[in-house]
Scaffold this motif. Structure first.
Motif: not given
Lengths: 825, 178
Positions: A765-791
């Motif tokens: 919901d972007a109603s309360d944000y300015t576009k600068e705020e949107i960009l700032e918020l997106q920058e703190v997005t974290t994408i992680l990959v979880h996985f199991t190794t062979e051992d």
């Protein structure tokens, strides 16, 4: 006056050769001197006796013979070409002798090991035992069978099987062939062997006397024993023991210590002695070193003697016939080899002797016995050498026939006078043409004028490509913007895909071992996140050297030089920079990062000057040394010198693992997954776009669309792969949301090198944000990959953020369908 | 035909005319060379060489010497050269002195005394032997010998005297006249 003083006058008086005064004086004296009268009588008697020799019957008439000779010589001035024919022939012959000697270099003899290897390679028995398989490697083992060192035990390896072959250097025969299994060395065997040796009292004594350990190398020891099998059949069985050989130098003498690292014992401690075969080789090398110049001098003397017809020169020719016969026999005895030019030499020398001997007879010079002895000796040498030539398995029948024709021609020419009487006019021209053709053929085959740089390069290329193993050492000195740095780099290579190397710069070093697609790295600074790949680190490896050869222009041959006692052809050339740049450009992939930068970098190379010097082994055409001098105007210079050595020597490269298969301290396997690995497991390509949700056009219904492609860069298969996105852009203000990202397929296993793409929408919901705020918020997005190794280790890797985020601006006026893309790897 | 005429013919290119010269001189020259070398076959070879050299010499030069003296000078030089070569070859084991079968055949027809004379003669040093042979065998006057050898008359007189004395000693020592 003493009567003795009158003797001269008395003699002249007896001969009636005195003047009137003298005669009168003598006659007066004679009347009063009985002694003188007696002397005179004696003198007169002697005169009469001597005069009786006048009656010698001379019946010979030499008119015809002399006149025909006069006419033969007289004919010469009529044909002016004859005047320069002989000197011209002489000069040609001398040049030919020099050229052949230069081209063949008979003084370059083989080592016993090389001799043994060539015997094994050419042995029909070995060929039969191998069933047509190609020999991959021949190794001299540490087992010396007899006291003189004339019998060597060799290991013959092919892709399929291993054989032990016993070679007798004297008879040049393979005397024993047994199939064997060759156990592998283990890493650390060398160190183990050193420890074992140091515990041995004999070695301790040597070291205590001031012995210095000169070298450690790996070899094999073979024992052959009679074994009676369960079927009652007795056969020979060979046991191969991996052996570490240690050499200790003590007061100029070398001691060899053979150690079996697996049994943990010292097999033998012996002072190394030059083998008898080695002595023979040295002797013959010495002899040929001396003999070659002697031959040259003799040949020159003889040829000039024949050319200018001086009597004593002709006599020298007769003697030389003899000498050449002896030399021919000597070389025949000691220098037999499968290399055919040596064959030509050992046949050529007695053949020359034959000619000289026959010429000697024709010219009636120096006594017939001398010439006949020469001919017999030369014929003997010729037959002996031909006999050995024929039993050479590679078959040089063509050469032998050619030589026989030459000899027949020579003899025919020698007895030309006799043949002439019954033969036709065309005989001489025909002989001449035949001889010329043979000479031409020999010249074409031997190419004594040397090889063109291109063909040498081609041979070097072929020889180098076939290398099974080698070591190289390169040193790099460079001055960049006034700063000088030095680096060294040493590597070893074992075919097909094993490398070991160490690069040192200013005290820092990186070591690596590459076996197939496994790369092990050790760094002097463990915290550094270096990545060593074959291409980036193997500075001027064999392949690079070949590439350099390929790119050289203006090749110039410099005088031959010796590199580590090996005669080398020495070339200098410049790298065709333009061509290299074009080739490199073609290799660049426009989609790869920094493409533009690399392209520009390549273009900057255009004004670079690169001069290369190459030293290529004369016998084997292997590159022995390479020096590259680079100069980039305004920036700096560098000189890289690379030495290549230990060609096809047994080199062992093993992974840096202990007996449990664990990595040794400090080593890291590139691409393996460890919790504290510096290398990311996944490559990533993340795109995101912000826009209105489908069906909406208002600020409250916006979404971020993610497209994430990950690639497994490790060497392990990873399972249970899940991606999560934690973002601040949620429907509820200030409440972070974590969501799982769905893959395109339900498969959550990614094999090495495989990629998978994930898609996700994050509504907000972007109603309360300015576009600068949107960009700032997106920058703190974290994408992680979880996985199991062979051992079975469960791990997490951060996919984002790890790199600068959006380069493009976000939509200037939401909530239109305007997109912002980012593209990162 | 006169010798001078023959020589003129040879100079004019008539090689066959030289046959006359060979015919005239071959016997004395072979004999001379035989006495000098003691080897009849060699003497024949050397005689051939001598005539060939003489032929070439006629074409090339106007010899100041009388033809005979000049021919003998060439023969002498050839004999001395042969001697030197023989000395050289005697150092080489295979080059055994050619004990000439042909010689013994010749001498077999000669009286024993001739054999002894010949043996004594061959032992006399070359310089003196040359003079002895030229004077006694070839009938040269001292002056002719001097011309042939290019030395003074006195030298010839001395050599003949010494050679003769030596001959007497050698002949007697050999037990000559057996």
């Amino acid at each position: 006056m003493n009567c003795r003083d009158l003797e001269e006058l008395l003699s002249a008086y007896a001969d009636g050769e005195l003047s009137k005064t003298q005669r009168e004086f003598i006659e007066e004296h004679l009347t009063g001197c009985a002694d003188c009268r007696e002397t005179l009588a004696e003198f007169e008697a002697a005169g009469r006796q001597l005069s009786s020799l006048r009656e010698t019957p001379v019946e010979s008439d030499i008119r015809t013979a002399t006149l025909s000779k006069i006419k033969a010589t007289e004919a010469l001035p009529d044909k002016p070409y004859r005047r320069w024919l002989r000197p011209a022939l002489a000069i040609t012959a001398v040049v030919a002798v020099i050229a052949v000697l230069l081209a063949t270099q008979p003084w370059g003899m083989e080592s016993p090991e090389a001799m043994a290897a060539s015997i094994v390679r050419n042995s029909p028995e070995v060929q039969a035992a191998l069933n047509g398989e190609e020999i991959a490697e021949i190794e001299v083992t540490t087992k010396i069978v007899d006291d003189e060192g004339n019998v060597l035990m060799m290991l013959v390896r092919t892709e399929e099987r291993d054989l032990a072959a016993e070679v007798n250097l004297e008879t040049k025969q393979v005397t024993e062939i047994v199939r064997v299994n060759i156990p592998d060395f283990q890493s650390g065997d060398e160190q183990k062997a050193l420890d074992i040796a140091k515990d041995d009292p004999r070695v301790q004594e040597l070291l205590a006397q001031g012995g210095v350990i000169g070298g450690v190398h790996l070899g094999h020891s073979i024992d052959i024993a009679q074994v009676t099998g369960p079927d009652g059949v007795t056969r020979k069985e060979g046991t191969v023991t991996p052996t570490v050989l240690l050499s200790i130098d003590l007061e100029g003498k070398e001691w060899n210590i053979a150690i079996d690292p697996h049994e943990g014992k010292v097999l033998s401690v012996a002072q190394s002695q030059p083998s008898a075969a080695m002595i023979v080789v040295h002797a013959s090398r010495f002899a040929t070193n001396i003999v070659a110049p002697i031959l040259l001098v003799l040949g020159t003397l003889i040829i000039f003697g024949l050319a200018f017809g001086n009597r004593s020169a002709k006599a020298a020719a007769g003697i030389s016939s003899l000498v050449l016969g002896v030399i021919g026999l000597f070389i025949g005895l000691y220098a037999m080899s499968s290399i055919w030019w040596r064959l030509v030499l050992i046949v050529g020398i007695p053949a020359v002797g034959l000619v000289i001997g026959i010429t000697g007879i024709r010219q009636r010079v120096g006594g017939r016995r001398l010439a006949v002895s020469g001919i017999i000796l030369c014929a003997l040498a010729l037959v002996w050498n031909l006999f050995h030539a024929i039993i050479v398995p590679d078959g040089y029948i063509g050469v032998i026939i050619g030589i026989s024709v030459i000899i027949v021609g020579i003899i025919a020419y020698a007895f030309y006078d006799k043949i002439k009487k019954v033969s036709l006019k065309w005989l001489r021209p025909a002989l001449g043409v035949t001889a010329a053709m043979i000479v031409l053929a020999i010249l074409l085959i031997t190419q004594p004028w040397g090889l063109s740089p291109q063909s040498v390069m081609a041979k070097a290329y072929a020889a180098t490509t076939e290398l099974q193993s080698y070591r190289m050492f390169s040193s790099i000195k460079s001055t960049l913007e006034g700063k000088t740095s030095e680096a060294t780099f040493e590597t070893e290579f074992v075919a097909p895909d094993r490398h070991r190397g160490k690069a040192t710069t200013n005290g820092d070093w990186v070591e690596f071992i590459i076996i197939g697609d496994k790369q092990y790295i050790r760094d002097s600074d463990p915290s550094r996140t270096t990545s060593v790949g074959v291409s980036s680190s193997s500075i001027l490896s064999k392949e690079d050297a070949l590439e350099i050869i390929d790119s050289l222009t203006d090749l110039e041959k410099l005088p031959d030089e010796k590199i580590e006692n090996v005669d080398c052809i020495h070339y200098r050339g410049t790298v065709d920079v333009g061509r290299v740049i074009e080739e490199q450009k073609a290799k660049l992939n426009p989609t790869q990062p920094h493409y533009e930068e690399m392209l520009k970098g390549l273009e900057d190379m255009r004004n670079m000057k690169t001069e290369v010097e190459l030293w290529i082994g004369k016998e084997d055409y292997l590159i022995r040394q390479l020096r590259q001098d680079m100069e980039v105007p305004m920036e700096g210079t560098s000189r890289v010198t690379v030495k290549y050595y230990d060609f096809n020597e047994p080199i062992t490269i093993e992974p840096p693992l202990d007996s449990d298969g664990q990595l040794l301290a400090g080593w890291e396997l590139a691409g393996s997954i460890t919790p504290d690995s510096k290398q990311p497991v996944f490559g990533r390509n993340i795109t995101s776009s912000i826009g209105a949700q489908e069906g909406y056009q208002d600020w409250a219904h916006q979404e971020v669309k993610y497209s994430i492609t990950i690639t497994n860069n490790s060497i392990e298969t990873v399972k249970n792969v899940r991606l999560t996105i934690a973002t601040m852009l949620t429907d509820e203000t200030n409440k972070p949301a974590t969501m799982e990202v769905k893959p395109e397929t339900s498969n959550d296993v990614i094999a090495p090198g495989e990629s998978r793409t994930y898609h996700s929408r994050c509504p907000f919901d972007a109603s309360d944000y300015t576009k600068e705020e949107i960009l700032e918020l997106q920058e703190v997005t974290t994408i992680l990959v979880h996985f199991t190794t062979e051992d079975g280790k469960e791990l997490t890797e951060l996919l984002f953020p790890d790199a600068p985020y959006p380069t493009k601006k976000p939509p200037p006026t939401p909530p239109k369908r305007q997109e912002s893309n980012s593209n990162e790897e | 035909m006169e010798e001078a005429q023959v020589i003129a013919l040879v100079r004019a290119g008539e090689a066959d005319a030289f046959a006359k010269i060979i015919e005239h001189y071959q016997a004395p020259i072979i004999r001379y060379l035989y006495r000098m070398t003691g080897d009849y076959e060699m003497a024949k070879d050397l005689a051939q060489d001598t005539f060939i050299q003489a032929y070439k010499g006629i074409l090339k030069t106007d010899a100041e010497l009388s033809f005979k003296a000049w021919l003998y000078r060439i023969a002498t030089n050839n004999a001395l050269q042969h001697r030197r070569r023989k000395k050289l070859l005697s150092f080489i084991p295979f080059a055994s002195r050619e004990q000439d079968i042909s010689n013994s055949e010749i001498e077999a027809n000669c009286p024993g005394e001739a054999l002894a004379i010949n043996e004594a003669l061959l032992k006399i040093p070359e310089e003196q032997r040359t003079c002895l042979v030229l004077h006694f065998v070839e009938g040269f006057k001292y002056r002719e010998i001097a011309e042939t050898l290019g030395c003074s008359d006195e030298a010839v007189r001395k050599r003949v005297a010494r050679g003769r004395k030596l001959f007497i000693d050698l002949y007697n020592w050999e037990g000559g006249g057996r």
